[in-house]
Design a protein around this motif. Structure first.
Motif, PDB file in Angstrom:
ATOM      1  N   ALA A 141      -4.554   3.593 -24.966  1.00 57.86           N
ATOM      2  CA  ALA A 141      -4.568   5.035 -25.182  1.00 57.86           C
ATOM      3  C   ALA A 141      -5.787   5.639 -24.490  1.00 57.86           C
ATOM      4  O   ALA A 141      -6.873   5.049 -24.494  1.00 57.86           O
ATOM      5  N   PRO A 142      -5.641   6.805 -23.882  1.00 56.18           N
ATOM      6  CA  PRO A 142      -6.798   7.435 -23.245  1.00 56.18           C
ATOM      7  C   PRO A 142      -7.799   7.915 -24.291  1.00 56.18           C
ATOM      8  O   PRO A 142      -7.439   8.180 -25.444  1.00 56.18           O
ATOM      9  N   VAL A 143      -9.037   8.028 -23.892  1.00 57.23           N
ATOM     10  CA  VAL A 143     -10.041   8.653 -24.739  1.00 57.23           C
ATOM     11  C   VAL A 143      -9.767  10.157 -24.743  1.00 57.23           C
ATOM     12  O   VAL A 143      -9.603  10.768 -23.691  1.00 57.23           O
ATOM     13  N   GLN A 144      -9.684  10.735 -25.944  1.00 54.84           N
ATOM     14  CA  GLN A 144      -9.380  12.158 -26.084  1.00 54.84           C
ATOM     15  C   GLN A 144     -10.680  12.934 -26.239  1.00 54.84           C
ATOM     16  O   GLN A 144     -11.422  12.731 -27.190  1.00 54.84           O
ATOM     17  N   LEU A 145     -10.961  13.806 -25.294  1.00 50.42           N
ATOM     18  CA  LEU A 145     -12.175  14.617 -25.364  1.00 50.42           C
ATOM     19  C   LEU A 145     -11.811  16.098 -25.334  1.00 50.42           C
ATOM     20  O   LEU A 145     -11.064  16.542 -24.454  1.00 50.42           O
ATOM     21  N   SER A 146     -12.318  16.849 -26.306  1.00 49.69           N
ATOM     22  CA  SER A 146     -12.102  18.295 -26.346  1.00 49.69           C
ATOM     23  C   SER A 146     -13.446  18.992 -26.176  1.00 49.69           C
ATOM     24  O   SER A 146     -14.426  18.630 -26.839  1.00 49.69           O
ATOM     25  N   LEU A 147     -13.480  19.981 -25.297  1.00 48.84           N
ATOM     26  CA  LEU A 147     -14.694  20.752 -25.043  1.00 48.84           C
ATOM     27  C   LEU A 147     -14.477  22.187 -25.503  1.00 48.84           C
ATOM     28  O   LEU A 147     -13.626  22.904 -24.979  1.00 48.84           O
ATOM     29  N   ASN A 177     -11.945  11.781 -29.535  1.00 52.64           N
ATOM     30  CA  ASN A 177     -10.858  11.228 -30.357  1.00 52.64           C
ATOM     31  C   ASN A 177     -10.750  11.971 -31.680  1.00 52.64           C
ATOM     32  O   ASN A 177     -10.556  11.384 -32.746  1.00 52.64           O
ATOM     33  N   GLY A 178     -10.879  13.298 -31.600  1.00 46.40           N
ATOM     34  CA  GLY A 178     -10.709  14.155 -32.764  1.00 46.40           C
ATOM     35  C   GLY A 178     -11.905  14.267 -33.681  1.00 46.40           C
ATOM     36  O   GLY A 178     -11.832  14.947 -34.700  1.00 46.40           O
ATOM     37  N   LYS A 179     -13.021  13.636 -33.341  1.00 53.62           N
ATOM     38  CA  LYS A 179     -14.186  13.630 -34.223  1.00 53.62           C
ATOM     39  C   LYS A 179     -15.405  14.219 -33.526  1.00 53.62           C
ATOM     40  O   LYS A 179     -15.560  14.110 -32.311  1.00 53.62           O
ATOM     41  N   HIS A 180     -16.265  14.841 -34.341  1.00 50.30           N
ATOM     42  CA  HIS A 180     -17.555  15.294 -33.844  1.00 50.30           C
ATOM     43  C   HIS A 180     -18.643  14.761 -34.756  1.00 50.30           C
ATOM     44  O   HIS A 180     -18.591  14.929 -35.974  1.00 50.30           O
ATOM     45  N   THR A 181     -19.623  14.104 -34.166  1.00 47.41           N
ATOM     46  CA  THR A 181     -20.838  13.706 -34.874  1.00 47.41           C
ATOM     47  C   THR A 181     -22.018  13.999 -33.967  1.00 47.41           C
ATOM     48  O   THR A 181     -21.863  14.157 -32.744  1.00 47.41           O
ATOM     49  N   ASP A 182     -23.200  14.078 -34.565  1.00 45.02           N
ATOM     50  CA  ASP A 182     -24.394  14.287 -33.751  1.00 45.02           C
ATOM     51  C   ASP A 182     -24.569  13.166 -32.731  1.00 45.02           C
ATOM     52  O   ASP A 182     -24.986  13.400 -31.595  1.00 45.02           O
ATOM     53  N   GLU A 183     -24.223  11.934 -33.142  1.00 43.30           N
ATOM     54  CA  GLU A 183     -24.380  10.799 -32.244  1.00 43.30           C
ATOM     55  C   GLU A 183     -23.421  10.891 -31.058  1.00 43.30           C
ATOM     56  O   GLU A 183     -23.818  10.672 -29.904  1.00 43.30           O
ATOM     57  N   LEU A 184     -22.156  11.218 -31.317  1.00 38.97           N
ATOM     58  CA  LEU A 184     -21.192  11.351 -30.228  1.00 38.97           C
ATOM     59  C   LEU A 184     -21.597  12.480 -29.275  1.00 38.97           C
ATOM     60  O   LEU A 184     -21.486  12.345 -28.055  1.00 38.97           O
ATOM     61  N   GLN A 185     -22.047  13.587 -29.839  1.00 39.05           N
ATOM     62  CA  GLN A 185     -22.473  14.709 -29.008  1.00 39.05           C
ATOM     63  C   GLN A 185     -23.634  14.294 -28.112  1.00 39.05           C
ATOM     64  O   GLN A 185     -23.650  14.573 -26.910  1.00 39.05           O
TER      65      GLN A 185
END
Length: 268
Positions: A61-67, A223-231
């Motif tokens: 599955a592709p990595v899903q990124l939303s901006l 992948n549908g999630k936001h965290t400070d670390e991912l950002q």
């Protein structure tokens, strides 16, 4: 003298024995031994996947990124132009799926039954947001409209001459370069009509539905999630983050993630 056993028979025995003692087929395997590696389904049924190196690997599955961004935010423009677009160019398109939501820290109001938008960087930003939303709507294909938005965002002014009638000469130049088949008149009609308002309303709903609520832009979900670390990781090394998260075969462009850093965006 002991009879000589053909090599082909020895190879077949070596394949079968670990799977089904006594040369019996694995439960559920209804294919002859010479067909066990003919397809992934047959290899799975006969429990010989590890002995079939020629089988294609299942698609990951592709990595899903939303901006979530706004057209005149300097930090948004930098991320989109310098990091997101370059990462998209470097990686196979099946590896990264991108969703762009131009709205950001805007506010939606209902004024006498009509929707009105106020944007952090003024009316020109609202116009830029709607322009990019209309480009996505009219072009439809991501591979067509992302270079167009890159072209606008990488210019000296995203909204230069957007007020002209007919509007968007700068956008027309981007269209001529990246999507000459897309008529500027269609985009202008979208910006000036009800479609553009409806698109902005949709983006407002998407942005307001974020959980946790966005505190600044660019706001990135992976992948549908936001965290400070991912950002922080996306801001520091988006290519490294996508390569790390992707579960399929990694292309040569993949490398290690850099040390994460805290992003500095346009806060609400």
């Amino acid at each position: 003298m002991a009879p000589t056993v053909p090599l082909a028979v020895l190879a077949l025995v070596a394949l079968v024995a670990p799977v089904a003692p006594g040369l019996g087929a694995a439960p559920g395997c209804d294919s002859p031994a010479h067909r066990w590696c003919s397809s992934r389904d047959a290899a799975v049924a006969c429990q010989v996947e590890s002995r079939c190196p020629s089988l294609p690997r299942p698609a990951a599955a592709p990595v899903q990124l939303s901006l979530y961004y706004e057209s005149l935010c300097p930090a948004c423009r930098e991320f989109l132009v310098m990091k997101l677009f370059s990462t998209w160019l470097l990686l196979p398109h099946e590896m990264l799926s991108i969703t762009l939501v131009p709205y950001g820290n805007a506010q939606e109001r209902n004024v006498s039954g009509k929707l009105d938008f106020q944007c952090q960087h003024g009316p020109k930003e609202c116009l830029g947001n709607m322009m990019e939303a209309c480009l996505m709507h009219e072009a439809k294909n991501f591979s067509t409209y992302f270079p167009l938005i890159f072209c606008l965002e990488s210019g000296s002014s995203v909204t230069e001459n957007l007020e002209a009638r007919p509007p968007v000469p700068c956008a027309r130049q981007c269209l001529q370069i990246y999507a000459p088949e897309l008529e500027s008149g269609r985009v202008a009609a979208c910006v000036q009509g009800d479609t553009g308002v409806a698109l902005m309303h949709h983006n407002a709903q998407l942005t307001e539905a974020l959980d946790p609520p966005h505190q600044y832009v660019p706001w990135i979900t992976v992948n549908g999630k936001h965290t400070d670390e991912l950002q922080a990781q996306a801001e520091a090394s988006l290519l490294g983050l996508v390569c790390h998260l992707y579960q399929g075969e990694k292309p040569e462009a993949c490398g290690g993630s850099k040390a994460p850093k805290i992003p500095s965006g346009c806060r609400r």
